[in-house]
Write a protein that holds these residues in place. Structure first.
Motif, PDB file in Angstrom:
ATOM      1  N   ALA A 210       0.861  -0.824  -0.217  1.00  0.00           N
ATOM      2  CA  ALA A 210       0.339  -0.021   0.496  1.00  0.00           C
ATOM      3  C   ALA A 210       0.913   1.414  -0.269  1.00  0.00           C
ATOM      4  CB  ALA A 210      -0.930   0.337   1.388  1.00  0.00           C
ATOM      5  N   GLN A 211       1.742   1.483   0.904  1.00  0.00           N
ATOM      6  CA  GLN A 211       2.912   2.528   0.460  1.00  0.00           C
ATOM      7  C   GLN A 211       3.307   2.605  -0.800  1.00  0.00           C
ATOM      8  OE1 GLN A 211       6.007   1.846   3.601  1.00  0.00           O
ATOM      9  NE2 GLN A 211       4.728   1.294   5.006  1.00  0.00           N
ATOM     10  N   LEU A 212       4.012   1.656  -1.993  1.00  0.00           N
ATOM     11  CA  LEU A 212       4.187   2.084  -3.123  1.00  0.00           C
ATOM     12  C   LEU A 212       3.439   2.559  -3.812  1.00  0.00           C
ATOM     13  CD1 LEU A 212       5.859  -1.373  -3.656  1.00  0.00           C
ATOM     14  CD2 LEU A 212       6.866   0.601  -2.494  1.00  0.00           C
ATOM     15  N   GLU A 213       1.884   1.801  -3.626  1.00  0.00           N
ATOM     16  CA  GLU A 213       0.639   2.284  -4.421  1.00  0.00           C
ATOM     17  C   GLU A 213       0.830   3.605  -3.943  1.00  0.00           C
ATOM     18  OE1 GLU A 213      -2.370  -0.425  -3.377  1.00  0.00           O
ATOM     19  OE2 GLU A 213      -1.306  -1.966  -4.541  1.00  0.00           O
ATOM     20  N   GLY A 219       2.334  10.991  -7.118  1.00  0.00           N
ATOM     21  CA  GLY A 219       2.954  11.401  -8.628  1.00  0.00           C
ATOM     22  C   GLY A 219       5.316  10.725  -8.430  1.00  0.00           C
ATOM     23  N   ALA A 220       5.404  10.019  -7.397  1.00  0.00           N
ATOM     24  CA  ALA A 220       6.939   9.241  -7.144  1.00  0.00           C
ATOM     25  C   ALA A 220       7.004   8.422  -8.463  1.00  0.00           C
ATOM     26  CB  ALA A 220       6.787   9.518  -5.533  1.00  0.00           C
ATOM     27  N   ARG A 221       8.321   9.015  -8.613  1.00  0.00           N
ATOM     28  CA  ARG A 221       8.958   8.120  -9.969  1.00  0.00           C
ATOM     29  C   ARG A 221       9.528   6.993  -9.385  1.00  0.00           C
ATOM     30  NH1 ARG A 221      11.735  12.337 -13.763  1.00  0.00           N
ATOM     31  NH2 ARG A 221       9.624  13.311 -14.597  1.00  0.00           N
ATOM     32  N   PRO A 222       9.910   6.126 -10.189  1.00  0.00           N
ATOM     33  CA  PRO A 222       9.979   4.578  -9.467  1.00  0.00           C
ATOM     34  C   PRO A 222      11.729   5.189  -9.022  1.00  0.00           C
ATOM     35  CG  PRO A 222       9.905   4.294 -11.810  1.00  0.00           C
ATOM     36  CD  PRO A 222       9.914   5.761 -11.338  1.00  0.00           C
ATOM     37  N   ARG A 227      14.410   4.878  -3.239  1.00  0.00           N
ATOM     38  CA  ARG A 227      14.312   5.901  -1.950  1.00  0.00           C
ATOM     39  C   ARG A 227      14.467   6.185  -1.214  1.00  0.00           C
ATOM     40  NH1 ARG A 227      15.771   9.615  -5.867  1.00  0.00           N
ATOM     41  NH2 ARG A 227      14.828  10.925  -4.390  1.00  0.00           N
ATOM     42  N   GLN A 228      12.899   6.293  -1.458  1.00  0.00           N
ATOM     43  CA  GLN A 228      12.251   6.911   0.530  1.00  0.00           C
ATOM     44  C   GLN A 228      11.007   5.565   0.527  1.00  0.00           C
ATOM     45  OE1 GLN A 228      10.364  10.652  -0.831  1.00  0.00           O
ATOM     46  NE2 GLN A 228      11.688  11.572  -1.095  1.00  0.00           N
ATOM     47  N   VAL A 229      11.110   5.104   0.107  1.00  0.00           N
ATOM     48  CA  VAL A 229      10.211   3.680   0.372  1.00  0.00           C
ATOM     49  C   VAL A 229      11.236   2.560   0.329  1.00  0.00           C
ATOM     50  CG1 VAL A 229       8.096   2.826   0.396  1.00  0.00           C
ATOM     51  CG2 VAL A 229       8.371   4.770  -0.633  1.00  0.00           C
ATOM     52  N   ALA A 234      14.564  -2.135   3.644  1.00  0.00           N
ATOM     53  CA  ALA A 234      15.988  -2.865   2.981  1.00  0.00           C
ATOM     54  C   ALA A 234      17.148  -2.771   4.038  1.00  0.00           C
ATOM     55  CB  ALA A 234      16.027  -3.144   1.322  1.00  0.00           C
ATOM     56  N   LEU A 235      16.740  -1.791   4.093  1.00  0.00           N
ATOM     57  CA  LEU A 235      18.500  -1.053   5.292  1.00  0.00           C
ATOM     58  C   LEU A 235      18.519  -2.356   6.617  1.00  0.00           C
ATOM     59  CD1 LEU A 235      18.400   2.591   5.583  1.00  0.00           C
ATOM     60  CD2 LEU A 235      20.686   0.686   4.639  1.00  0.00           C
ATOM     61  N   PRO A 236      18.298  -2.550   7.052  1.00  0.00           N
ATOM     62  CA  PRO A 236      18.046  -3.910   8.162  1.00  0.00           C
ATOM     63  C   PRO A 236      19.287  -5.276   7.133  1.00  0.00           C
ATOM     64  CG  PRO A 236      16.239  -3.337   8.995  1.00  0.00           C
ATOM     65  CD  PRO A 236      17.349  -2.782   6.993  1.00  0.00           C
TER      66      PRO A 236
END
Length: 311
Positions: A210-213, A219-222, A227-229, A234-236
């Motif tokens: 749902a965050q990606l949707e 209007g966020a680009r891939p 980078r932000q979501v 994935a950092l851990p």
């Protein structure tokens, strides 16, 4: 007439129970708690066999290596072997080569593994699940098998050089980098990248789509979504996978040996050369102790990162 018909109706006599009334079951006495010494003794006895096997198979040989590095059989002071090894150019070069190869391979595995995991997890294509399952199978492959495959492709008489000579002629092709540090680096990145992809795929499977949707709907680009979501989530997993790859690259022996890179000497190769080729066991034990100390430190870092990542 039956005898029961002769009995008068009314309450049962005092001291008797009607058939509808059931006596309470007798209460069992609570089990007696054995003394603490008796209760803990079997646990201690069960722990003795694995501790004995661990001490005999692992700790005792490790203690012999440490003792040989401190008190060599050929005589000398307690730290004479360490002083001689640390002062040698071969040890410093092997230590530097080990560190930079491990760091470079880890960075390459992180970049390549993150990119491939993104494609498998978020770009729908036929066979994505089969590729993800193949990664699990790939983790069981021995490292020399990957190196052997690269030799078939990029070796001196490999497929790439054969295609080159067929197309342009000549006595040999231009691909001879497998016997250089870059060939070792390519083989390590090829082999260890799935060790980064596995925890990343597990992290991506738990990501709320749902965050990606919502981000795409705003209007966020891939690139910005990644980078932000995706990247913060994935950092851990990246840290855990990168720490594991760093430890494994530090101790890798088969890849360096099978590539035939004679100019590439890492700490495991130095231990092999000193012990097997030169029979200099004190120097080999010193290099082994240094390698073990670095590995234990990095493994401790991996455990800390893995706990924070939930791995």
């Amino acid at each position: 007439m039956p005898e029961a018909a002769l009995r008068p109706a009314g309450p049962a006599p005092t001291g008797t129970r009607t058939p509808s009334e059931h006596p309470d079951p007798p209460r069992e006495a609570p089990p007696k708690t054995p003394p603490r010494g008796t209760r803990s003794l079997p646990r201690a006895l069960w722990a003795l066999p694995p501790v004995a096997v661990l001490g005999l198979v692992f700790l005792y040989p490790l203690a012999l290596v440490v003792r040989q590095s401190l008190t060599p059989d050929n005589g000398g002071g307690a730290f004479d072997a360490y002083s001689a090894v640390f002062a040698s150019h071969a040890f410093r070069e092997a230590l530097g080569t080990t560190v930079w190869l491990a760091l470079a391979a880890t960075v390459g595995c992180l970049l390549l593994g993150f990119t491939l995991a993104l494609i498998i997890a978020f770009v729908p294509f036929p066979g994505a699940k089969a590729v993800a399952r193949f990664i699990d199978v790939f983790l069981s492959f021995p490292s020399f098998l990957i190196t052997l495959a690269l030799l078939f492709i990029y070796g001196t008489v490999g497929m790439a050089n054969g295609l080159w000579t067929d197309a342009f002629g000549g006595s040999g092709g231009p691909f001879h980098f497998l016997t250089t540090p870059w060939g070792v680096l390519l083989a390590e990145i090829t082999y260890f990248t799935p060790f980064v992809m596995r925890p990343l795929l597990a992290a991506f499977s738990q990501l709320d789509t749902a965050q990606l949707e919502v981000a795409a709907g705003l209007g966020a680009r891939p690139a910005r979504i990644i980078r932000q979501v995706i990247l913060p989530e994935a950092l851990p997993a990246l840290a855990a996978g990168g720490s594991l790859v760093l430890v494994m690259c530090l101790n890798e022996f088969g890849i360096v040996l099978f590539t035939g890179a004679k100019g590439v000497t890492t700490l495991p190769m130095l231990v092999y050369g000193k012990a097997i080729l030169e029979s200099d066991y004190p120097a080999a034990c010193v290099a082994a102790v240094v390698n073990i100390a670095i590995s234990i430190g990095l493994f401790g870092l991996y455990r800390v990162v893995g706990k924070r990542a939930g791995a």
